[in-house]
Design an enzyme around this catalytic site. Structure first.
Site, PDB file in Angstrom:
ATOM      1  N   CYS A 166       0.831  -1.207   0.000  1.00  0.00           N
ATOM      2  CA  CYS A 166       0.000   0.000   0.000  1.00  0.00           C
ATOM      3  C   CYS A 166       0.863   1.253   0.000  1.00  0.00           C
ATOM      4  O   CYS A 166       1.065   1.902   1.030  1.00  0.00           O
ATOM      5  CB  CYS A 166      -0.967   0.026   1.167  1.00  0.00           C
ATOM      6  N   LYS A 312       1.322  -3.400  -4.362  1.00  0.00           N
ATOM      7  CA  LYS A 312       1.084  -4.458  -3.378  1.00  0.00           C
ATOM      8  C   LYS A 312      -0.066  -4.014  -2.466  1.00  0.00           C
ATOM      9  O   LYS A 312       0.152  -3.434  -1.395  1.00  0.00           O
ATOM     10  CB  LYS A 312       2.359  -4.735  -2.586  1.00  0.00           C
ATOM     11  N   CYS A 347      -5.786   2.269  -4.558  1.00  0.00           N
ATOM     12  CA  CYS A 347      -5.312   2.900  -3.325  1.00  0.00           C
ATOM     13  C   CYS A 347      -6.255   4.050  -2.980  1.00  0.00           C
ATOM     14  O   CYS A 347      -6.167   5.121  -3.583  1.00  0.00           O
ATOM     15  CB  CYS A 347      -3.890   3.414  -3.520  1.00  0.00           C
TER      16      CYS A 347
END
Length: 416
Positions: A166, A312, A347
């Protein structure tokens, strides 16, 4: 925990978001006749995307945790053990107690290692002396405690070199903290620095303008090419390795009243020392589309441990899980065609309480919104995106992703 069998059709290493979601996706496609084992020593399962919200006093820490036993899909055996090694030449996983578990198909998704010891002195002072991190379940509440208590002084937020899980999380902690200080009337009395080891604020350029507006609004001192290398909790000082525009390197030491640290992140030790890993990076070497290992045809990897170029994030794992599920079943002769992952990641950047910049993108940083721009324009702060993060995504995680309910995330199937 002793395995009930010595060999399984499918062995999954790691019962985090990626592992449980993949097991559930396999069972959704083929609910009977397969022996599946999940190997993980942890007793608890965490909704890690919620920890940023815990650090801002929006979620409780307990709301992000469930017992592992309650999350394991019915029909899957949980082997509560650590992994010591992989022996892909004989289709075997070696457990920490030296027992071997054999497989026909192997799925590797143990996540990554938060390398707290990669910053000198950090492990010794975490959770006290104003040193915190939302990257740990037990520390996220301390972040909120520090934010509420700080009425003036120096606050530092750090971001280590990529890759990290993240990549927006370091900024989320900054924005939500600054928003609280603004609403409390003390923002002008707090000197905020964002020390980023990289050279850009966010890796997908389309979202940077909106983020920069908040950097300016919160009067953040944005420092690129500053990598945290040491923390002295007793003296409340942080040391950074700095790279200048001309390439010259030196070190700077800053005092702090509060520091939110994101540790450097690497592949787990038992991955880096295995034949599955890329020798240069330590991550598992996989094809970026099929998620299959480049040397071992019956081995797949997904989630944070792969060497693919995607972000990720849990959103990436959500998209990867059905891809791997289909391809593993194909390897067992139970599915036709091959599924491909397009690099999707998301995100939700919490820029203030009640607003989010919803970044969604594919391989290569191609913007890939899930919603029409009239509903949610991901390049601008949105209250609807906040409601998605606060209300919808936790439910989607617990009751959707971990249950094999793929909703809008069913993979495309291509011919081999």
């Amino acid at each position: 925990m002793t395995p009930q069998k010595s060999e399984y059709d499918i062995v999954i290493v790691g019962a985090g978001a990626a592992g449980i979601a993949t097991a559930a996706s396999i069972l959704k496609r083929h609910p009977w006749g397969l022996s599946i084992a999940l190997i993980d020593p942890a007793g608890m399962h965490y909704y890690q995307p919620g920890w940023t919200m815990v650090g801002a006093g929006i979620f409780s820490a307990d709301s992000t945790a469930r017992t592992m036993q309650s999350r394991i899909p019915e029909g899957v055996e949980w082997i509560k053990a650590g992994v010591a090694a992989f022996e892909p030449e004989r289709n075997a996983v070696v457990l920490a107690d030296a027992q071997s578990v054999k497989y026909r198909q192997l799925i590797v998704c143990p996540g990554l290692k938060l390398n707290w010891d990669g910053v000198e002195g950090l492990s010794d002072t975490l959770g006290r002396n104003g040193v915190t991190s939302n990257y740990r379940f037990d520390l996220a509440p301390y972040t909120w405690e520090l934010v509420q208590k700080l009425r003036g002084g120096k606050a530092i937020f750090t971001q280590p070199p990529m890759p990290i899980k993240c990549a927006g999380a370091p900024q989320k902690a900054l924005y939500l903290s600054a928003d609280h200080w603004r609403s409390s009337g003390v923002l002008a009395d707090i000197d905020i620095t964002f020390a980023n080891a990289g050279a850009v604020l966010f890796g997908v350029a389309a979202y940077v303008p909106a983020l920069m507006e908040y950097i300016k609004a919160y009067d953040v001192d944005l420092q690129f090419n500053h990598n945290l290398i040491a923390v002295d909790g007793a003296s409340r000082t942080a040391t950074f390795a700095r790279t200048g525009a001309d390439g010259a390197k030196d070190q700077v030491i800053w005092e702090f009243d509060m520091i939110h640290v994101v540790p450097p992140q690497i592949a787990p030790d038992f991955i880096r020392s295995s034949p599955l890993a890329d020798a240069a990076s330590g991550w598992v070497t996989i094809d970026p589309a099929s998620m299959r290992h480049t040397r071992f045809d019956n081995v797949y990897a997904l989630g944070d441990v792969g060497n693919t170029a995607n972000a990720k994030t849990a959103a990436a794992a959500r998209m990867q899980a059905p891809v791997v599920a289909h391809n593993v079943l194909g390897g067992l002769g139970l599915a036709a065609g091959e599924s491909h992952y397009n690099g999707y990641g998301a995100c939700p950047l919490t820029v203030e309480r009640g607003k989010i910049v919803l970044a969604e993108f594919l391989y290569g940083g191609k913007v890939a919104p899930s919603f029409p721009s009239w509903l949610i324009d991901g390049t601008k702060p949105s209250h609807l995106a906040w409601l998605l993060k606060e209300k919808v995504l936790p439910m989607l995680y617990w009751q959707g992703m971990l249950k094999g309910r793929e909703l809008l995330f069913q993979p495309d199937i291509v011919q081999k």
